[in-house]
Design a protein around this motif. Sequence first.
Motif, PDB file in Angstrom:
ATOM      1  N   UNK A 199      -4.032   2.007  -8.838  1.00 55.56           N
ATOM      2  CA  UNK A 199      -3.759   3.189  -8.110  1.00 55.56           C
ATOM      3  C   UNK A 199      -2.508   3.647  -8.303  1.00 55.56           C
ATOM      4  N   UNK A 200      -1.774   2.781  -9.029  1.00 56.74           N
ATOM      5  CA  UNK A 200      -0.403   3.315  -9.348  1.00 56.74           C
ATOM      6  C   UNK A 200       0.555   3.173  -7.923  1.00 56.74           C
ATOM      7  N   UNK A 201       0.323   2.129  -7.116  1.00 55.11           N
ATOM      8  CA  UNK A 201       1.067   1.733  -5.968  1.00 55.11           C
ATOM      9  C   UNK A 201       2.402   1.008  -6.541  1.00 55.11           C
ATOM     10  N   UNK A 202       3.566   1.330  -5.942  1.00 47.99           N
ATOM     11  CA  UNK A 202       4.840   0.751  -6.399  1.00 47.99           C
ATOM     12  C   UNK A 202       5.115  -0.360  -5.293  1.00 47.99           C
ATOM     13  N   UNK A 203       4.558  -1.426  -5.428  1.00 48.85           N
ATOM     14  CA  UNK A 203       4.703  -2.598  -4.398  1.00 48.85           C
ATOM     15  C   UNK A 203       6.125  -2.661  -3.827  1.00 48.85           C
ATOM     16  N   UNK A 204       7.029  -2.371  -4.863  1.00 52.55           N
ATOM     17  CA  UNK A 204       8.452  -2.777  -4.587  1.00 52.55           C
ATOM     18  C   UNK A 204       9.072  -1.969  -3.418  1.00 52.55           C
ATOM     19  N   UNK A 205       8.450  -0.925  -3.121  1.00 51.25           N
ATOM     20  CA  UNK A 205       8.701  -0.023  -1.911  1.00 51.25           C
ATOM     21  C   UNK A 205       8.869  -0.757  -0.626  1.00 51.25           C
ATOM     22  N   UNK A 206       7.797  -1.779  -0.571  1.00 48.52           N
ATOM     23  CA  UNK A 206       7.552  -2.434   0.706  1.00 48.52           C
ATOM     24  C   UNK A 206       8.153  -3.713   0.858  1.00 48.52           C
ATOM     25  N   UNK A 207       9.065  -3.942  -0.002  1.00 42.58           N
ATOM     26  CA  UNK A 207       9.925  -5.136   0.239  1.00 42.58           C
ATOM     27  C   UNK A 207      10.984  -5.070   0.877  1.00 42.58           C
ATOM     28  N   UNK A 208      11.306  -5.772   1.892  1.00 43.68           N
ATOM     29  CA  UNK A 208      12.604  -5.922   2.754  1.00 43.68           C
ATOM     30  C   UNK A 208      13.807  -6.644   2.211  1.00 43.68           C
ATOM     31  N   UNK A 209      14.794  -6.199   2.327  1.00 46.59           N
ATOM     32  CA  UNK A 209      16.145  -6.687   1.895  1.00 46.59           C
ATOM     33  C   UNK A 209      16.345  -6.814   0.575  1.00 46.59           C
TER      34      UNK A 209
ATOM     35  N   UNK B 197      -4.081 -12.368   0.824  1.00 47.57           N
ATOM     36  CA  UNK B 197      -4.788 -13.149   1.750  1.00 47.57           C
ATOM     37  C   UNK B 197      -5.008 -12.260   2.991  1.00 47.57           C
ATOM     38  N   UNK B 198      -4.223 -11.297   3.510  1.00 51.96           N
ATOM     39  CA  UNK B 198      -4.689 -10.357   4.650  1.00 51.96           C
ATOM     40  C   UNK B 198      -5.955  -9.391   4.371  1.00 51.96           C
ATOM     41  N   UNK B 199      -5.988  -9.239   3.232  1.00 55.76           N
ATOM     42  CA  UNK B 199      -7.135  -8.285   2.502  1.00 55.76           C
ATOM     43  C   UNK B 199      -8.394  -9.170   2.450  1.00 55.76           C
ATOM     44  N   UNK B 200      -8.235 -10.418   2.218  1.00 53.49           N
ATOM     45  CA  UNK B 200      -9.176 -11.487   2.160  1.00 53.49           C
ATOM     46  C   UNK B 200      -9.772 -11.286   0.529  1.00 53.49           C
ATOM     47  N   UNK B 201      -8.754 -10.856  -0.217  1.00 54.08           N
ATOM     48  CA  UNK B 201      -9.300 -10.878  -1.934  1.00 54.08           C
ATOM     49  C   UNK B 201      -8.336 -11.416  -2.503  1.00 54.08           C
ATOM     50  N   UNK B 202      -8.869 -12.007  -3.874  1.00 56.94           N
ATOM     51  CA  UNK B 202      -7.901 -12.728  -4.899  1.00 56.94           C
ATOM     52  C   UNK B 202      -6.516 -12.051  -5.055  1.00 56.94           C
ATOM     53  N   UNK B 203      -5.556 -12.689  -5.289  1.00 56.54           N
ATOM     54  CA  UNK B 203      -4.210 -12.160  -5.734  1.00 56.54           C
ATOM     55  C   UNK B 203      -4.486 -11.350  -6.967  1.00 56.54           C
ATOM     56  N   UNK B 204      -5.254 -11.670  -7.977  1.00 52.26           N
ATOM     57  CA  UNK B 204      -5.571 -10.957  -9.280  1.00 52.26           C
ATOM     58  C   UNK B 204      -6.117  -9.636  -9.244  1.00 52.26           C
ATOM     59  N   UNK B 205      -7.057  -9.418  -8.060  1.00 52.95           N
ATOM     60  CA  UNK B 205      -7.761  -8.593  -7.888  1.00 52.95           C
ATOM     61  C   UNK B 205      -6.823  -7.313  -7.274  1.00 52.95           C
ATOM     62  N   UNK B 206      -6.134  -7.777  -6.339  1.00 50.74           N
ATOM     63  CA  UNK B 206      -5.178  -6.771  -5.618  1.00 50.74           C
ATOM     64  C   UNK B 206      -4.187  -6.278  -6.604  1.00 50.74           C
ATOM     65  N   UNK B 207      -3.695  -7.148  -7.396  1.00 56.78           N
ATOM     66  CA  UNK B 207      -2.694  -6.764  -8.424  1.00 56.78           C
ATOM     67  C   UNK B 207      -3.391  -5.819  -9.344  1.00 56.78           C
ATOM     68  N   UNK B 208      -4.514  -5.934  -9.763  1.00 58.97           N
ATOM     69  CA  UNK B 208      -5.317  -4.966 -10.642  1.00 58.97           C
ATOM     70  C   UNK B 208      -5.457  -3.695  -9.780  1.00 58.97           C
ATOM     71  N   UNK B 209      -5.900  -3.647  -8.712  1.00 58.82           N
ATOM     72  CA  UNK B 209      -6.005  -2.495  -7.726  1.00 58.82           C
ATOM     73  C   UNK B 209      -4.796  -1.815  -7.537  1.00 58.82           C
TER      74      UNK B 209
ATOM     75  N   UNK C  20      -0.791  -0.399   3.589  1.00 59.24           N
ATOM     76  CA  UNK C  20      -0.879  -1.200   5.020  1.00 59.24           C
ATOM     77  C   UNK C  20      -0.625  -2.623   4.793  1.00 59.24           C
ATOM     78  N   UNK C  21      -1.353  -3.187   4.055  1.00 63.84           N
ATOM     79  CA  UNK C  21      -1.211  -4.953   3.866  1.00 63.84           C
ATOM     80  C   UNK C  21      -0.049  -5.093   3.130  1.00 63.84           C
ATOM     81  N   UNK C  22       0.494  -4.202   2.092  1.00 67.74           N
ATOM     82  CA  UNK C  22       1.740  -4.676   1.616  1.00 67.74           C
ATOM     83  C   UNK C  22       3.002  -4.414   2.371  1.00 67.74           C
ATOM     84  N   UNK C  23       2.820  -3.275   3.628  1.00 68.46           N
ATOM     85  CA  UNK C  23       3.848  -3.098   4.456  1.00 68.46           C
ATOM     86  C   UNK C  23       3.908  -4.292   5.347  1.00 68.46           C
ATOM     87  N   UNK C  24       2.709  -4.851   5.802  1.00 66.78           N
ATOM     88  CA  UNK C  24       2.626  -6.031   6.658  1.00 66.78           C
ATOM     89  C   UNK C  24       3.291  -7.203   5.960  1.00 66.78           C
TER      90      UNK C  24
END
Length: 99
Positions: free
Chosen positions: A89-99, A73-85, A56-60
Amino acid sequence: MRELQNVIERAVILCDGETFAVDDTWLTPVVAPHSVATRSPLVANLVEHEREVIEHALREAEGVIGGPAGAAAKLGIPRQTLESKIKKLGIKRHRFKTS
């Protein structure tokens, strides 16, 4: 100290409102298998909830992790922590990019 930080970060990610609570089971080491399918239903539910919150945060943030408008920043955690998570979790963050 790192374990305490992880517990606090998890509580922040999983909170529903302005305050957060820490589950007592997060404070004791638990040996758990790596596969979500073999974990207890409670752990699997927590992992799935964490995935949903991160997605949800990646979508936003339109797939952006760092920066003032990024998902971390939306989750209130360090960037490195989010990247690790995201990696864990095997999340493909590129699915949430627009254009």
